[in-house]
Design a protein around this motif. Structure first.
Motif, PDB file in Angstrom:
ATOM      1  N   LEU A  35       0.842  -1.195   0.000  1.00 53.29           N
ATOM      2  CA  LEU A  35       0.000   0.000   0.000  1.00 53.29           C
ATOM      3  C   LEU A  35       0.875   1.241   0.000  1.00 53.29           C
ATOM      4  O   LEU A  35       1.913   1.289   0.673  1.00 53.29           O
ATOM      5  CB  LEU A  35      -0.910   0.010   1.227  1.00 53.29           C
ATOM      6  CG  LEU A  35      -2.010  -1.056   1.283  1.00 53.29           C
ATOM      7  CD1 LEU A  35      -2.721  -1.008   2.629  1.00 53.29           C
ATOM      8  CD2 LEU A  35      -3.015  -0.878   0.144  1.00 53.29           C
ATOM      9  N   PHE A  36       0.467   2.254  -0.755  1.00 59.05           N
ATOM     10  CA  PHE A  36       1.184   3.526  -0.826  1.00 59.05           C
ATOM     11  C   PHE A  36       0.247   4.659  -0.436  1.00 59.05           C
ATOM     12  O   PHE A  36      -0.906   4.708  -0.889  1.00 59.05           O
ATOM     13  CB  PHE A  36       1.724   3.756  -2.251  1.00 59.05           C
ATOM     14  CG  PHE A  36       2.746   2.749  -2.675  1.00 59.05           C
ATOM     15  CD1 PHE A  36       4.098   2.984  -2.456  1.00 59.05           C
ATOM     16  CD2 PHE A  36       2.371   1.558  -3.285  1.00 59.05           C
ATOM     17  CE1 PHE A  36       5.055   2.062  -2.832  1.00 59.05           C
ATOM     18  CE2 PHE A  36       3.315   0.624  -3.676  1.00 59.05           C
ATOM     19  CZ  PHE A  36       4.667   0.878  -3.444  1.00 59.05           C
ATOM     20  N   LYS A  55      -3.127   0.477  -3.796  1.00 60.47           N
ATOM     21  CA  LYS A  55      -2.556  -0.860  -3.619  1.00 60.47           C
ATOM     22  C   LYS A  55      -1.896  -1.314  -4.911  1.00 60.47           C
ATOM     23  O   LYS A  55      -2.477  -1.204  -5.995  1.00 60.47           O
ATOM     24  CB  LYS A  55      -3.637  -1.862  -3.217  1.00 60.47           C
ATOM     25  CG  LYS A  55      -3.083  -3.252  -2.877  1.00 60.47           C
ATOM     26  CD  LYS A  55      -4.178  -4.160  -2.348  1.00 60.47           C
ATOM     27  CE  LYS A  55      -3.629  -5.526  -1.957  1.00 60.47           C
ATOM     28  NZ  LYS A  55      -2.689  -5.477  -0.821  1.00 60.47           N
ATOM     29  N   ASN A  56      -0.681  -1.806  -4.772  1.00 57.84           N
ATOM     30  CA  ASN A  56       0.063  -2.380  -5.891  1.00 57.84           C
ATOM     31  C   ASN A  56      -0.350  -3.843  -6.027  1.00 57.84           C
ATOM     32  O   ASN A  56      -0.102  -4.658  -5.147  1.00 57.84           O
ATOM     33  CB  ASN A  56       1.566  -2.262  -5.610  1.00 57.84           C
ATOM     34  CG  ASN A  56       2.414  -2.734  -6.765  1.00 57.84           C
ATOM     35  OD1 ASN A  56       1.942  -3.369  -7.697  1.00 57.84           O
ATOM     36  ND2 ASN A  56       3.701  -2.428  -6.701  1.00 57.84           N
ATOM     37  N   LEU A  57      -0.996  -4.173  -7.143  1.00 58.66           N
ATOM     38  CA  LEU A  57      -1.573  -5.506  -7.287  1.00 58.66           C
ATOM     39  C   LEU A  57      -0.630  -6.525  -7.894  1.00 58.66           C
ATOM     40  O   LEU A  57      -0.821  -7.729  -7.725  1.00 58.66           O
ATOM     41  CB  LEU A  57      -2.847  -5.427  -8.149  1.00 58.66           C
ATOM     42  CG  LEU A  57      -3.986  -4.565  -7.592  1.00 58.66           C
ATOM     43  CD1 LEU A  57      -5.125  -4.509  -8.593  1.00 58.66           C
ATOM     44  CD2 LEU A  57      -4.478  -5.120  -6.263  1.00 58.66           C
ATOM     45  N   GLU A  72       5.512   4.429   1.077  1.00 58.13           N
ATOM     46  CA  GLU A  72       4.930   3.107   1.234  1.00 58.13           C
ATOM     47  C   GLU A  72       4.491   2.928   2.686  1.00 58.13           C
ATOM     48  O   GLU A  72       5.188   3.342   3.615  1.00 58.13           O
ATOM     49  CB  GLU A  72       5.936   2.019   0.858  1.00 58.13           C
ATOM     50  CG  GLU A  72       5.344   0.621   0.908  1.00 58.13           C
ATOM     51  CD  GLU A  72       6.299  -0.462   0.432  1.00 58.13           C
ATOM     52  OE1 GLU A  72       5.888  -1.631   0.412  1.00 58.13           O
ATOM     53  OE2 GLU A  72       7.454  -0.127   0.091  1.00 58.13           O
ATOM     54  N   ARG A  73       3.350   2.314   2.871  1.00 53.52           N
ATOM     55  CA  ARG A  73       2.859   2.026   4.224  1.00 53.52           C
ATOM     56  C   ARG A  73       3.480   0.701   4.690  1.00 53.52           C
ATOM     57  O   ARG A  73       3.056  -0.379   4.267  1.00 53.52           O
ATOM     58  CB  ARG A  73       1.333   1.941   4.232  1.00 53.52           C
ATOM     59  CG  ARG A  73       0.745   1.690   5.619  1.00 53.52           C
ATOM     60  CD  ARG A  73      -0.758   1.510   5.537  1.00 53.52           C
ATOM     61  NE  ARG A  73      -1.458   2.772   5.296  1.00 53.52           N
ATOM     62  CZ  ARG A  73      -2.789   2.864   5.139  1.00 53.52           C
ATOM     63  NH1 ARG A  73      -3.526   1.763   5.193  1.00 53.52           N
ATOM     64  NH2 ARG A  73      -3.351   4.042   4.924  1.00 53.52           N
TER      65      ARG A  73
END
Length: 309
Positions: free
Chosen positions: A226-227, A263-265, A288-289
């Motif tokens: 997640l960013f 979200k990076n999928l 980035e989280r």
């Protein structure tokens, strides 16, 4: 090289299995976080390392040798329940405890003077322990624990009773001891201390090890991809900038700024996302989280699925 190798250690009390085939490798000169909920088995393991009790199965190697009474002098242990004699004077008690660790009286006096001056405790020398606050007593016991310069330090909730200034003082000393070659086992529920100090961790729950590894690897393992993005521009423009492989999870606005979580999928790089967004919106911040150790602790205990980093 590992200073401590804990191999398939089991401990049983009556009908309760406190440790169930626990294996942990503790590298030399590391700060190792020994984590777990209350009753998980941490204290039982610490007692075994200190040879207060023995395992019912498995073995422990200290510096490549089977753990034995000769190693006791190489260990410094600060228990959660402090054990100073309330009616004794601070100085005489410190000397007495140092002598128990094998120091001569003259060596003990020399080292104690150094630490009492460093911590600005000279005026405490002839006071009785009961005259000191909890935090002051904690300082005395910390000094006595490290005075004989042990190879292995075991600290159980060492920051209890300290104000933030003194807690930072102790943290700095621990990092200094590590730089000089000491290995430190830190048992604590304070996850912020784990993030500040620990190089490695192991998490025990319900008598079993469920997670271990280097802190940086553990945190990577729990990445959510997640960013968090702050930007200026329209939400439509932001959404249009996202291409297949990224999903808009949440969004909100505040004044003329907008905030989004993406979200990076498919493990595309963060640079790919940045390049795409820069064409359509003005970026203010992008990060980035990364899950905190507190998040990881809660998730691991709730799921309780043994994994290794």
């Amino acid at each position: 090289m590992n200073l401590l190798s804990i191999r398939e250690v089991t401990k049983i009390y009556a009908n309760h299995k406190a440790l169930d085939s626990v294996s942990i490798e503790i590298p030399e000169s590391s700060v190792f976080g020994l984590l777990g909920p209350n009753g998980a088995g941490k204290t039982s393991l610490i007692r075994i390392i200190n040879q207060i009790t023995g395992p019912d199965g498995g073995s422990i190697l200290f510096g490549g040798q089977t753990l034995n009474p000769s190693h006791i002098s190489a260990i410094g242990y600060l228990p959660e329940e402090r054990g100073l004699y309330k009616k004794m004077e601070v100085g005489e008690q410190a000397i007495y405890l140092a002598r128990l660790k094998g120091l001569s009286r003259s060596d003990a006096l020399k080292k104690l003077r150094y630490w009492f001056e460093k911590f600005e405790m000279q005026s405490w020398w002839r006071k009785k322990v009961e005259e000191l606050s909890k935090g002051m007593q904690q300082k005395v016991q910390f000094i006595v624990t490290i005075l004989h310069e042990p190879r292995l330090l075991i600290l159980d909730e060492p920051f209890t009773g300290f104000d933030p200034i003194n807690a930072n003082l102790i943290k700095d000393e621990l990092l200094g001891l590590r730089q000089k070659g000491a290995t430190i086992i830190l048992s604590t529920h304070r996850m912020e201390s784990v993030e500040e100090l620990c190089t490695h961790i192991a998490l025990i729950n319900k008598s079993k090890k469920i997670l271990d590894g280097q802190v940086k690897d553990v945190r990577k393992q729990f990445r959510s991809n997640l960013f968090e993005i702050e930007y200026k521009g329209t939400s439509v423009g932001f959404a249009n900038a996202l291409w297949t492989g990224f999903e808009l999870v949440e969004t909100r606005t505040q004044d003329d700024h907008a905030f989004a979580v993406v979200k990076n999928l498919n493990n595309s790089s963060a640079n790919d996302l940045l390049r795409q967004l820069l064409n359509d919106v003005e970026l203010i911040s992008f990060r980035e989280r990364i899950p905190t150790m507190n998040d990881i602790f809660i998730e691991s205990v709730q799921n309780n699925k043994p994994v290794e980093a």
